[in-house]
Design a protein around this motif. Structure first.
Motif, PDB file in Angstrom:
ATOM      1  N   ALA A 165       0.844  -1.197   0.000  1.00  0.00           N
ATOM      2  CA  ALA A 165       0.000   0.000   0.000  1.00  0.00           C
ATOM      3  C   ALA A 165       0.877   1.243   0.000  1.00  0.00           C
ATOM      4  O   ALA A 165       1.932   1.270   0.625  1.00  0.00           O
ATOM      5  CB  ALA A 165      -0.888  -0.007   1.232  1.00  0.00           C
ATOM      6  N   LYS A 172      -8.383   0.838   2.227  1.00  0.00           N
ATOM      7  CA  LYS A 172      -8.869   1.385   0.961  1.00  0.00           C
ATOM      8  C   LYS A 172     -10.190   2.117   1.170  1.00  0.00           C
ATOM      9  O   LYS A 172     -11.172   1.533   1.616  1.00  0.00           O
ATOM     10  CB  LYS A 172      -9.078   0.269  -0.062  1.00  0.00           C
ATOM     11  N   ASN A 174     -13.071   3.755  -0.795  1.00  0.00           N
ATOM     12  CA  ASN A 174     -13.617   3.933  -2.140  1.00  0.00           C
ATOM     13  C   ASN A 174     -15.029   4.511  -2.083  1.00  0.00           C
ATOM     14  O   ASN A 174     -15.683   4.506  -1.039  1.00  0.00           O
ATOM     15  CB  ASN A 174     -13.589   2.620  -2.928  1.00  0.00           C
ATOM     16  N   TYR A 182     -14.876   2.095   3.510  1.00  0.00           N
ATOM     17  CA  TYR A 182     -13.476   1.676   3.501  1.00  0.00           C
ATOM     18  C   TYR A 182     -13.375   0.175   3.710  1.00  0.00           C
ATOM     19  O   TYR A 182     -14.200  -0.437   4.378  1.00  0.00           O
ATOM     20  CB  TYR A 182     -12.640   2.449   4.528  1.00  0.00           C
ATOM     21  N   TYR A 190     -11.643  -6.665  -0.489  1.00  0.00           N
ATOM     22  CA  TYR A 190     -10.422  -5.852  -0.472  1.00  0.00           C
ATOM     23  C   TYR A 190      -9.623  -6.016  -1.770  1.00  0.00           C
ATOM     24  O   TYR A 190      -9.209  -5.038  -2.387  1.00  0.00           O
ATOM     25  CB  TYR A 190      -9.553  -6.242   0.717  1.00  0.00           C
ATOM     26  N   THR A 193     -11.090  -4.250  -4.854  1.00  0.00           N
ATOM     27  CA  THR A 193     -11.372  -2.816  -4.735  1.00  0.00           C
ATOM     28  C   THR A 193     -10.207  -2.020  -5.309  1.00  0.00           C
ATOM     29  O   THR A 193      -9.056  -2.229  -4.913  1.00  0.00           O
ATOM     30  CB  THR A 193     -11.595  -2.416  -3.264  1.00  0.00           C
ATOM     31  N   ILE A 195      -8.553   1.790  -6.101  1.00  0.00           N
ATOM     32  CA  ILE A 195      -8.606   3.179  -5.620  1.00  0.00           C
ATOM     33  C   ILE A 195      -8.292   4.124  -6.769  1.00  0.00           C
ATOM     34  O   ILE A 195      -7.246   4.018  -7.409  1.00  0.00           O
ATOM     35  CB  ILE A 195      -7.601   3.392  -4.466  1.00  0.00           C
ATOM     36  N   GLU A 201     -11.280   9.004  -4.269  1.00  0.00           N
ATOM     37  CA  GLU A 201     -10.976   7.858  -3.414  1.00  0.00           C
ATOM     38  C   GLU A 201      -9.556   7.983  -2.877  1.00  0.00           C
ATOM     39  O   GLU A 201      -8.710   8.659  -3.459  1.00  0.00           O
ATOM     40  CB  GLU A 201     -11.165   6.561  -4.198  1.00  0.00           C
ATOM     41  N   TRP A 203      -6.402   6.293   0.266  1.00  0.00           N
ATOM     42  CA  TRP A 203      -5.903   5.299   1.207  1.00  0.00           C
ATOM     43  C   TRP A 203      -5.882   5.925   2.606  1.00  0.00           C
ATOM     44  O   TRP A 203      -5.629   7.116   2.756  1.00  0.00           O
ATOM     45  CB  TRP A 203      -4.488   4.860   0.836  1.00  0.00           C
TER      46      TRP A 203
END
Length: 220
Positions: A165, A172, A174, A182, A190, A193, A195, A201, A203
């Motif tokens: 990440a 995440k 989104n 998240y 996960y 998904t 970003i 969006e 982190w």
């Protein structure tokens, strides 16, 4: 089990491990991989079949083409005796072999029937493939991605799923029709998904940070 000369069991398997000629009843794993009771599975040389989870399309319908090819190969060859000539191993340790059933080249037959295709860039079964395409046999009746391209896409997807990440912040955040949610590492969605910062969006480094920014936990 192999049909090989009768030696004592320890000697037999030492010999088999280095043999070029292998023989035994077929258990179909998929349309290009079989088990005949050898120490390792056999990957049929110079052909390539749809992956088990691979799909294809027939107009708007989505079909499980990988499973269809496997089922058809099982119906044709399951339990029958194969005589195989191995030509080395692949990177997974499987024998690379040309197998014959009742004197017929199994590799060629699978390509001719449209259940497999010639491996990319390898012309061994080009004529059989040309015939299958011309007659729309097997999976050539449908719109299907080349298995090698499908595998490459799957590898790229896995690499993306497990990529570190950014900044060490793995949560995440989104935006979907359900609002701002998240996803925590290990949660159901996960891996799939994505970003997109251009959509707003982002982190997060902690759940507290995500909640403070107005995101809620997926499923919560």
């Amino acid at each position: 089990m192999f049909r090989l000369c009768s030696f004592l069991l320890p000697v037999l398997f030492t010999f088999i491990a280095h043999a070029d000629s292998l023989s035994g009843p077929i258990r179909v794993i998929d349309a290009d991989t079989i088990d005949i009771g050898a120490p390792h599975n056999i990957r049929l040389l110079d052909i390539d079949a749809a992956e088990g989870e691979q799909t294809c399309r027939d107009g708007n319908a989505v079909l499980a083409c990988g499973q269809m090819a496997t089922d058809a190969a099982r119906k044709l060859y399951g339990g029958r005796l194969a005589d195989c000539e191995a030509h080395g191993r692949d990177r997974y340790g499987r024998y690379l072999a040309v197998c014959h059933v009742d004197g017929r080249d199994m590799n060629a037959e699978l390509v001719r029937l449209g259940l497999a295709r010639t491996y990319r860039g390898v012309p061994t079964y080009f004529e059989e493939q040309k015939e299958a395409i011309l007659l729309s046999r097997g999976l050539w009746a449908y719109d299907m991605e080349d298995p090698a391209i499908f595998r490459a896409a799957q590898r790229a997807q896995r690499a993306e799923d497990f990529a570190p990440a950014p900044g060490g912040c793995p949560i995440k955040g989104n935006i979907s029709e359900n609002g701002r949610i998240y996803q925590l590492p290990g949660s159901r969605d996960y891996g799939r998904t994505r970003i997109s910062p251009e959509r707003g969006e982002r982190w997060f480094c902690s759940e507290g940070e995500a909640r403070a920014a107005g995101w809620r936990r997926a499923g919560g």
